[in-house]
Enzyme design. Structure first.
Site: not given
Ligand code: UGA
Length: 437
Positions: A156, A158, A207, A256, A263, A266, A330
């Site tokens: 999932l 956030e 994962k 960007g 996540c 790390k 975080r």
């Molecule tokens: C991520 C994964 O997407 C989840 O599937 C996973 O379960 C989770 O880590 C985890 O291991 O707990 P999350 O960290 O909530 O989820 O956020 P993301 O939506 O993946 O975004 C992460 C970062 O990437 C953000 O800073 C976002 O702005 C950036 N991002 C995302 C981009 O710079 N470009 C994109 O096209 C998409």
């Protein structure tokens, strides 16, 4: 509603734990959320959530009111649950290695307080091989008859965690026997969702590799963005064109300042450590990490170049959260970027729609010394030499940019999330610099 069996959740106040606990309770399971933080449990019982996640607060209240979600600080209360989810943190050690000590101690504690065997289901992200090591650890301590280990990684995101729980992309369960894996998958498997029952190591690696792939995809598009700026192309159009290929798909191709948060980085570092331990090179993954680290320096260099230096400059920063729809800072890129601005001699005023003070961002007072917190984007922009966008909040897309220009002392917007149309800003007389455009 039919009352189902009891399930336990260790680390029941964290992002994964609380979503898991509330959603399982909504499904009719008695959800016993165990956490050592009694103050936070009292807060929840008084109606104060430990963090924001869309839809979660209502769910927690509803399931607490009907008695299916209960919180406890006593591990013995988990005795009635046959399946216990381990949702404790696995923070990065300075070496990048994931610190799994909380997972080990949680499982040992659960096992020591049981009279029969529980399935302990690891939701926490752990390096490949951890379940096998934990099984041996339990064996050595004569606890194997009280805890059987299962891997069930969580995917999932956030900001859409509750929605992702109801409609997961897939359910992956790693267990030594098919029967055990089926039991865990049987807790909640909505129709049409693929289920993969496999080994411990496969599940653990799925994962890590998934997060590393997502991270690499972002670094890939960010690398192409560098060339876009040199050849006069627009990364948003290039990205759209690439993503139209169904083999590539349009997700995670937004250029960007790169990926941040608790996540992706790390887990990528933890995977790199796993390669090191296996004495294998991971050239592609190392590059994905380097590209990302470079991105946060690059945005500061752009601002510096536009302003001819940062000393004495007043910068408005929009966005503290690591992505929209969360109040989580975080490992947000905003922190190191603001620190770079401060150490270059700039003064900084920040705004975030959901984080209005260091306390709301759960930051220490001295984390960002001297930084001012503004109540609105306009207040942040007032009299500043530049506006720097770091989080793509929908409300920033809706700003009246003419008004913002009138607030700024210098009409300069550096956009780390590419949320505006360059043409429109130029027409307004705003000097606009995005990433790869
Ligand atoms: C991520 C994964 O997407 C989840 O599937 C996973 O379960 C989770 O880590 C985890 O291991 O707990 P999350 O960290 O909530 O989820 O956020 P993301 O939506 O993946 O975004 C992460 C970062 O990437 C953000 O800073 C976002 O702005 C950036 N991002 C995302 C981009 O710079 N470009 C994109 O096209 C998409």
């Amino acid at each position: 509603m039919e009352k189902k069996t009891a399930v336990g959740i260790v680390g029941g106040l964290g992002h994964i734990g609380l979503i898991q606990a509330a959603c399982l309770a909504k499904l009719g399971y008695k959800s016993i959320a165990y956490d050592i933080n009694s103050a936070k449990i009292k807060d929840i019982q008084r109606g104060k959530m430990p963090f924001y996640e869309p839809g979660l607060e209502e769910l927690v209240h509803e399931t607490m009111d009907n008695g299916l979600l209960v919180f406890t600080t006593r591990v013995t209360d988990l005795q009635e649950a046959e399946m216990i989810f381990i949702c404790t943190g696995t923070p990065a050690l300075p070496s990048g290695e994931a610190d799994t000590s909380q997972v080990y101690s949680a499982i040992e504690e659960v096992a020591r307080h049981r009279s029969n065997q529980a399935l302990v289901i690891i939701k926490s992200t752990v390096p490949a091989g951890t379940c096998r090591k934990i099984a041996a650890f339990l064996q050595e301590r004569d606890l194997a008859a009280r805890a059987a280990v299962v891997s069930c990684p969580e995917f999932l995101r956030e900001g859409s965690g509750v929605q992702d729980f109801w409609k997961p992309s897939r359910i992956v369960v790693g267990a030594p026997s098919r029967e055990t894996a089926e039991k865990v998958a049987g807790l909640y498997s909505p129709p049409g969702i693929p289920i993969l029952l496999t080994t411990w190591e496969n599940a653990e690696l799925i994962k890590h590799a998934s997060n590393a792939f997502l991270a690499s995809k972002i670094s890939f598009i960010n690398e192409i963005a560098l060339l876009c700026e040199q050849v006069g192309a627009d990364i948003r159009v290039v990205s759209r064109g690439i993503g139209l290929d169904p083999r590539i798909n349009p997700h995670f191709l937004e250029a960007g300042i790169g990926f941040s948060g608790p996540c992706l980085e790390k887990d990528l570092k933890s995977l790199l450590r796993q390669f090191q331990e296996a004495k294998k090179e991971a050239k592609l993954l190392e590059a994905a990490l380097r590209v990302n680290e470079e991105k946060r320096r690059e945005i500061v260099h752009k601002l510096q170049a536009k302003l001819g230096g940062l000393r004495g400059r007043r910068i408005a920063v929009l966005g503290m959260a690591f992505k929209p729809q969360t109040d989580d800072v975080r490992d947000s890129h905003s922190l190191p970027i603001i620190k770079q601005l401060l150490s270059a001699g700039a003064s900084v005023t920040v705004h975030d729609p959901w984080i209005k003070s260091p306390r709301e961002g759960r930051l220490a007072e001295n984390d960002l010394p001297g930084v001012e917190w503004a109540s609105s984007p306009h207040a942040a922009a007032q009299g500043k030499d530049a506006l720097l966008i770091l989080t793509a909040w929908p409300e920033y897309r809706e700003l009246d940019l003419k008004q913002i220009k009138d607030c700024l002392a210098v009409p300069l917007i550096v956009d780390g999330r590419n949320i505006y149309e360059s043409g429109q800003l130029r027409e307004l007389g705003i000097d606009y610099q995005g990433v790869g455009i």
